[in-house]
Design a protein around this motif. Structure first.
Motif, PDB file in Angstrom:
ATOM      1  N   UNK A 155       1.744  -2.845   2.978  1.00 44.91           N
ATOM      2  CA  UNK A 155       1.842  -3.691   1.920  1.00 44.91           C
ATOM      3  C   UNK A 155       1.697  -5.072   2.208  1.00 44.91           C
ATOM      4  N   UNK A 156       2.060  -5.603   3.044  1.00 43.10           N
ATOM      5  CA  UNK A 156       1.748  -6.991   3.579  1.00 43.10           C
ATOM      6  C   UNK A 156       0.227  -7.538   3.660  1.00 43.10           C
ATOM      7  N   UNK A 157      -0.499  -6.521   4.224  1.00 41.56           N
ATOM      8  CA  UNK A 157      -1.892  -6.532   4.285  1.00 41.56           C
ATOM      9  C   UNK A 157      -2.628  -6.470   2.900  1.00 41.56           C
ATOM     10  N   UNK A 158      -2.086  -5.606   2.118  1.00 41.30           N
ATOM     11  CA  UNK A 158      -2.720  -5.124   0.874  1.00 41.30           C
ATOM     12  C   UNK A 158      -2.467  -6.401  -0.204  1.00 41.30           C
ATOM     13  N   UNK A 159      -1.101  -6.958  -0.063  1.00 38.62           N
ATOM     14  CA  UNK A 159      -0.976  -7.956  -0.855  1.00 38.62           C
ATOM     15  C   UNK A 159      -1.497  -9.370  -0.588  1.00 38.62           C
ATOM     16  N   UNK A 177       3.762   0.267  -1.856  1.00 38.04           N
ATOM     17  CA  UNK A 177       4.767   0.884  -1.118  1.00 38.04           C
ATOM     18  C   UNK A 177       4.577   2.296  -1.094  1.00 38.04           C
ATOM     19  N   UNK A 178       5.045   2.806  -2.297  1.00 40.38           N
ATOM     20  CA  UNK A 178       4.808   4.343  -2.501  1.00 40.38           C
ATOM     21  C   UNK A 178       3.451   4.985  -2.011  1.00 40.38           C
ATOM     22  N   UNK A 232       3.108  -4.654  -7.910  1.00 36.06           N
ATOM     23  CA  UNK A 232       2.026  -3.923  -7.239  1.00 36.06           C
ATOM     24  C   UNK A 232       2.277  -3.815  -5.680  1.00 36.06           C
ATOM     25  N   UNK A 233       3.158  -4.678  -5.094  1.00 29.34           N
ATOM     26  CA  UNK A 233       3.786  -4.179  -3.879  1.00 29.34           C
ATOM     27  C   UNK A 233       4.517  -2.858  -4.117  1.00 29.34           C
TER      28      UNK A 233
END
Length: 291
Positions: A95-99, A217-218, A212-213
């Motif tokens: 989640x952190x890298x994607x966001x 996450x899901x 979006x996060x």
């Protein structure tokens, strides 16, 4: 008078349909939650399904109407807590890298006046449409050659690659709905482009980022194909571990461990949705309305 009756009938029908949907949607989880406190002979009884409610074998074997043997076996005896920790690491990193990449890339593409932005988004959409197993198979050879297979970073890399096109598209659409005047006003007041992005645009974007996060996450939380193929048994996340509880042709599993693990994995999702429901609704609405 006729319009009032039609309105009342419409409300009744709508309420009944929503109630029916809630029952149908909630029943599987509630039934699994109930059965997780029974023994396997009761919950999967073929002779009488009422045994899952009354629990005669549970009473006989444990001395009570309910038992926590499934949870004890999954969490303590089988070490399911390790899989929960692994899942947490994979999910947070994904989640952190994607966001981070998605917000920077989405903002750059939304503010870019060049035509290449459109084609980059189209290429990202093609990758998003590809089956996940295709990307996984493409990563297998280098992971094996570099001795990276089985470790958590391998799953994180692939999940970010799968999730990044969606994150980019989602955040790009949110940035398009934010007027460029905000950026220009901030830069007129002395901000750099990045300072305008950080101090002016991002506070407005928080509902979209949270929405979006949550989807990111899901994706990582519920993934099976990527984590099952790329992680060793010691580094498995929750979903592949639950599948292993069911056993295989060569090895007998423990179904009640799987039932307890399913409840343990599903319950946090309800808490998460309830906690972020306002931000989710606000984010989805902001993404759907122009201006």
């Amino acid at each position: 008078m006729g319009a009032s009756r039609r309105s009342t009938a419409l409300v009744v029908i709508s309420t009944a349909l929503v109630a029916l949907w809630v029952i149908l949607a909630a029943f599987p989880f509630l039934w699994t939650l109930w059965g997780s406190f029974k023994v396997q002979g009761d919950f999967f009884s073929r002779s009488d399904w009422m045994n899952a409610l009354t629990g005669p074998l549970t009473q006989e074997q444990t001395g009570g109407a309910f038992t926590g043997q499934g949870y004890w076996g999954a969490w303590v005896e089988s070490g399911f807590w390790r899989n929960v920790v692994n899942t947490g690491i994979v999910v947070v990193c994904t989640v952190v890298i994607s966001l981070t990449l998605g917000t920077l890339g989405g903002y750059a593409l939304a503010r870019s006046g060049f035509r290449y932005a459109f084609w980059l988004l189209m290429i990202a959409l093609v990758f998003r449409a590809m089956p996940h197993i295709t990307l996984v198979s493409g990563y297998l050879l280098p992971f094996f050659e570099w001795n990276l297979w089985g470790h958590l970073p391998t799953a994180i890399i692939v999940l970010v690659a799968i999730n990044q096109p969606f994150t980019l598209w989602m955040l790009h659409s949110f940035f398009l709905n934010i007027p460029k005047d905000l950026d220009e006003s901030a830069m007129v007041d002395g901000c750099t482009r990045f300072q305008a992005f950080r101090h002016v645009i991002m506070p407005v974007m928080w509902p979209g980022v949270i929405t979006t996060g949550l989807f990111s996450f899901l994706l990582a939380y519920n993934d099976f194909a990527v984590t099952a193929m790329l992680l060793s048994s010691e580094n498995q996340t929750m979903v592949p571990r639950i599948a292993s509880f069911l056993g295989s042709v060569q090895q007998e599993g423990n179904v009640m461990f799987a039932v307890a693990a399913v409840v343990s994995a599903t319950a946090p999702l309800f808490v998460l949705i309830l906690f972020f429901q306002r931000q989710i609704v606000s984010g989805l609405t902001a993404g759907a309305v122009k201006g």
